[in-house]
Design a protein around this motif. Structure first.
Motif, PDB file in Angstrom:
ATOM      1  N   MET A   1      -1.399 -15.700   2.563  1.00 17.92           N
ATOM      2  CA  MET A   1      -0.023 -15.336   2.273  1.00 17.92           C
ATOM      3  C   MET A   1       0.234 -13.866   2.653  1.00 17.92           C
ATOM      4  O   MET A   1      -0.623 -13.012   2.468  1.00 17.92           O
ATOM      5  N   LEU A   2       1.422 -13.616   3.173  1.00 19.57           N
ATOM      6  CA  LEU A   2       1.777 -12.240   3.542  1.00 19.57           C
ATOM      7  C   LEU A   2       2.669 -11.628   2.469  1.00 19.57           C
ATOM      8  O   LEU A   2       3.699 -12.189   2.112  1.00 19.57           O
ATOM      9  N   TYR A   3       2.246 -10.471   1.970  1.00 14.52           N
ATOM     10  CA  TYR A   3       3.018  -9.757   0.948  1.00 14.52           C
ATOM     11  C   TYR A   3       3.564  -8.458   1.526  1.00 14.52           C
ATOM     12  O   TYR A   3       2.820  -7.699   2.164  1.00 14.52           O
ATOM     13  N   GLY A   4       4.823  -8.184   1.267  1.00 11.96           N
ATOM     14  CA  GLY A   4       5.378  -6.859   1.550  1.00 11.96           C
ATOM     15  C   GLY A   4       5.188  -6.017   0.305  1.00 11.96           C
ATOM     16  O   GLY A   4       5.495  -6.466  -0.798  1.00 11.96           O
ATOM     17  N   ILE A   5       4.651  -4.813   0.457  1.00  8.10           N
ATOM     18  CA  ILE A   5       4.383  -3.952  -0.701  1.00  8.10           C
ATOM     19  C   ILE A   5       5.297  -2.721  -0.625  1.00  8.10           C
ATOM     20  O   ILE A   5       5.241  -1.963   0.348  1.00  8.10           O
ATOM     21  N   ILE A   6       6.125  -2.557  -1.655  1.00  2.00           N
ATOM     22  CA  ILE A   6       6.992  -1.373  -1.714  1.00  2.00           C
ATOM     23  C   ILE A   6       6.769  -0.654  -3.036  1.00  2.00           C
ATOM     24  O   ILE A   6       6.467  -1.279  -4.052  1.00  2.00           O
ATOM     25  N   SER A   7       6.904   0.667  -3.016  1.00  2.00           N
ATOM     26  CA  SER A   7       6.676   1.452  -4.230  1.00  2.00           C
ATOM     27  C   SER A   7       7.510   2.728  -4.197  1.00  2.00           C
ATOM     28  O   SER A   7       7.908   3.192  -3.129  1.00  2.00           O
ATOM     29  N   ASP A   8       7.760   3.295  -5.366  1.00  2.00           N
ATOM     30  CA  ASP A   8       8.432   4.595  -5.466  1.00  2.00           C
ATOM     31  C   ASP A   8       9.684   4.679  -4.584  1.00  2.00           C
ATOM     32  O   ASP A   8       9.780   5.528  -3.704  1.00  2.00           O
ATOM     33  N   ILE A   9      10.603   3.796  -4.874  1.00  2.00           N
ATOM     34  CA  ILE A   9      11.881   3.726  -4.145  1.00  2.00           C
ATOM     35  C   ILE A   9      12.772   4.916  -4.525  1.00  2.00           C
ATOM     36  O   ILE A   9      13.463   5.489  -3.699  1.00  2.00           O
ATOM     37  N   HIS A  10      12.725   5.261  -5.807  1.00  2.00           N
ATOM     38  CA  HIS A  10      13.462   6.416  -6.320  1.00  2.00           C
ATOM     39  C   HIS A  10      14.934   6.442  -5.944  1.00  2.00           C
ATOM     40  O   HIS A  10      15.448   7.460  -5.451  1.00  2.00           O
ATOM     41  N   ALA A  11      15.584   5.312  -6.174  1.00  2.00           N
ATOM     42  CA  ALA A  11      17.049   5.238  -6.040  1.00  2.00           C
ATOM     43  C   ALA A  11      17.544   5.647  -4.659  1.00  2.00           C
ATOM     44  O   ALA A  11      18.665   6.147  -4.520  1.00  2.00           O
ATOM     45  N   ASN A  12      16.710   5.450  -3.650  1.00  2.00           N
ATOM     46  CA  ASN A  12      17.078   5.764  -2.271  1.00  2.00           C
ATOM     47  C   ASN A  12      17.448   4.458  -1.558  1.00  2.00           C
ATOM     48  O   ASN A  12      16.604   3.749  -1.024  1.00  2.00           O
ATOM     49  N   GLN A  13      18.753   4.168  -1.592  1.00  2.00           N
ATOM     50  CA  GLN A  13      19.250   2.888  -1.066  1.00  2.00           C
ATOM     51  C   GLN A  13      19.016   2.748   0.441  1.00  2.00           C
ATOM     52  O   GLN A  13      18.629   1.666   0.915  1.00  2.00           O
ATOM     53  N   GLU A  14      19.235   3.816   1.188  1.00  2.00           N
ATOM     54  CA  GLU A  14      19.095   3.740   2.656  1.00  2.00           C
ATOM     55  C   GLU A  14      17.639   3.420   3.036  1.00  2.00           C
ATOM     56  O   GLU A  14      17.384   2.583   3.897  1.00  2.00           O
ATOM     57  N   ALA A  15      16.709   4.098   2.377  1.00  2.00           N
ATOM     58  CA  ALA A  15      15.293   3.851   2.683  1.00  2.00           C
ATOM     59  C   ALA A  15      14.891   2.436   2.277  1.00  2.00           C
ATOM     60  O   ALA A  15      14.170   1.747   3.009  1.00  2.00           O
ATOM     61  N   LEU A  16      15.382   1.993   1.112  1.00  2.00           N
ATOM     62  CA  LEU A  16      15.033   0.645   0.644  1.00  2.00           C
ATOM     63  C   LEU A  16      15.590  -0.420   1.591  1.00  2.00           C
ATOM     64  O   LEU A  16      14.885  -1.360   1.961  1.00  2.00           O
ATOM     65  N   GLU A  17      16.859  -0.248   1.989  1.00  2.00           N
ATOM     66  CA  GLU A  17      17.469  -1.230   2.898  1.00  2.00           C
ATOM     67  C   GLU A  17      16.682  -1.337   4.200  1.00  2.00           C
ATOM     68  O   GLU A  17      16.448  -2.431   4.713  1.00  2.00           O
ATOM     69  N   GLU A  18      16.268  -0.203   4.718  1.00  2.00           N
ATOM     70  CA  GLU A  18      15.534  -0.191   5.987  1.00  2.00           C
ATOM     71  C   GLU A  18      14.190  -0.937   5.840  1.00  2.00           C
ATOM     72  O   GLU A  18      13.819  -1.737   6.701  1.00  2.00           O
ATOM     73  N   CYS A  19      13.488  -0.681   4.744  1.00  2.00           N
ATOM     74  CA  CYS A  19      12.195  -1.356   4.528  1.00  2.00           C
ATOM     75  C   CYS A  19      12.391  -2.856   4.338  1.00  2.00           C
ATOM     76  O   CYS A  19      11.652  -3.667   4.899  1.00  2.00           O
ATOM     77  N   LEU A  20      13.400  -3.224   3.541  1.00  2.00           N
ATOM     78  CA  LEU A  20      13.628  -4.655   3.288  1.00  2.00           C
ATOM     79  C   LEU A  20      14.015  -5.370   4.571  1.00  2.00           C
ATOM     80  O   LEU A  20      13.615  -6.516   4.814  1.00  2.00           O
ATOM     81  N   GLN A  21      14.799  -4.685   5.404  1.00  2.00           N
ATOM     82  CA  GLN A  21      15.202  -5.238   6.700  1.00  2.00           C
ATOM     83  C   GLN A  21      13.971  -5.582   7.537  1.00  2.00           C
ATOM     84  O   GLN A  21      13.893  -6.630   8.167  1.00  2.00           O
ATOM     85  N   ARG A  22      13.000  -4.669   7.526  1.00  2.00           N
ATOM     86  CA  ARG A  22      11.772  -4.873   8.302  1.00  2.00           C
ATOM     87  C   ARG A  22      10.915  -6.007   7.732  1.00  2.00           C
ATOM     88  O   ARG A  22      10.225  -6.703   8.465  1.00  2.00           O
ATOM     89  N   LEU A  23      10.964  -6.144   6.404  1.00  2.00           N
ATOM     90  CA  LEU A  23      10.071  -7.117   5.755  1.00  2.00           C
ATOM     91  C   LEU A  23      10.670  -8.523   5.722  1.00  2.00           C
ATOM     92  O   LEU A  23       9.951  -9.517   5.693  1.00  2.00           O
ATOM     93  N   LYS A  24      11.993  -8.576   5.739  1.00  2.00           N
ATOM     94  CA  LYS A  24      12.684  -9.856   5.612  1.00  2.00           C
ATOM     95  C   LYS A  24      12.291 -10.811   6.739  1.00  2.00           C
ATOM     96  O   LYS A  24      12.336 -10.443   7.907  1.00  2.00           O
ATOM     97  N   GLY A  25      11.880 -12.006   6.390  1.00  2.00           N
ATOM     98  CA  GLY A  25      11.508 -12.992   7.397  1.00  2.00           C
ATOM     99  C   GLY A  25      10.100 -12.789   7.933  1.00  2.00           C
ATOM    100  O   GLY A  25       9.560 -13.637   8.629  1.00  2.00           O
TER     101      GLY A  25
END
Ligand code: ZN
Length: 243
Positions: A1-25
């Motif tokens: 199984m492939l897991y995307g690992i994210i941590s310490d987002i710190h309320a940074n929406q732009e950075a989170l969106e970019e990471c999720l975009q890369r991980l999605k699919g």
């Protein structure tokens, strides 16, 4: 199984969106290692993105602080004023979400904790000396941690010797070579290793390998929002420096 690992987002929406975009699919499941909030300008939006995607998350020190479960005196002046701002900003709904976050989670082949297995919320695993007691407490061969915002890994070899080092650039760590491994994939929303790009990890638990990835995001946009929210200047500046 492939897991995307994210941590310490710190309320940074732009950075989170970019990471999720890369991980999605690309991955089967995404997991969050805590500190969704604190420092940044979008605590509600970041909580809601995590909730909408049903991303399992554990609590970090910033979640505990916002709930009043960790003394604000624990934090420096700038972190404290950002936490006061976050406390006022967060919706009741998102406070309730934060309240139910566990301190640790154990999966089939790995476990996650924000700080360390000795002190799940507060301890910074920033050196081998700090990591060694956690190796002894591991229930699985792989432990994923956050909190330091530094991509780093520590290993215990089959001969009992320890090793490790910083993870620079896009790098694969082959877990099968070691008896036990502790990995920090770095921070989505406030990197501190001199590289301002957002960091995330991809874990392939069948192949037993983990990789760290860096991606640019619209730092100026996040900084503009922080200025409008009157968040401390040094927190705004450090995003461009990655420190
Ligand atoms: Zn953090």
């Amino acid at each position: 199984m492939l897991y995307g690992i994210i941590s310490d987002i710190h309320a940074n929406q732009e950075a989170l969106e970019e990471c999720l975009q890369r991980l999605k699919g690309k991955v089967d499941k995404i997991i969050c290692l805590g500190d969704i909030i604190g420092y940044g300008p979008n605590p509600n939006e970041c909580c809601e993105m995590i909730r909408e995607l049903n991303i399992p998350s554990i609590a970090g020190n910033h979640e505990k602080a916002v709930l009043g479960e960790l003394e604000l005196t624990w934090f420096n002046q700038n972190a404290r004023s950002a936490l006061h701002w976050t406390q006022k900003e967060l919706s009741e709904d998102n406070k309730n979400f934060i309240y139910q976050l566990p301190n640790a989670l154990v999966y089939e082949k790995f476990q996650i904790v924000h700080g360390s297995l000795i002190n799940p919320i507060e301890e910074y695993m920033d050196s081998l000396n700090v990591a060694i007691p956690s190796f002894e407490k591991m229930a699985k061969n792989l432990l994923l941690v956050g909190h330091t915002h530094m991509p780093i890994f520590f290993t215990r070899k089959t001969d009992g010797n320890y090793d490790g080092g910083a993870i620079t650039g896009d790098e694969n760590i082959y877990l099968g070579e070691y008896d036990r491994v502790i990995v920090n994939v770095g921070s989505v929303g406030q990197p501190r290793d001199g590289d301002p790009r957002a960091a995330y990890g991809i874990l392939n638990d069948e192949k037993a390998e983990i990789s760290v990835h860096r991606i640019s995001y619209d730092i100026a946009k996040t900084q503009e929002k922080m200025r409008n929210a009157l968040l401390p200047d040094s927190l705004i500046e450090r995003l461009s420096l990655g420190n």
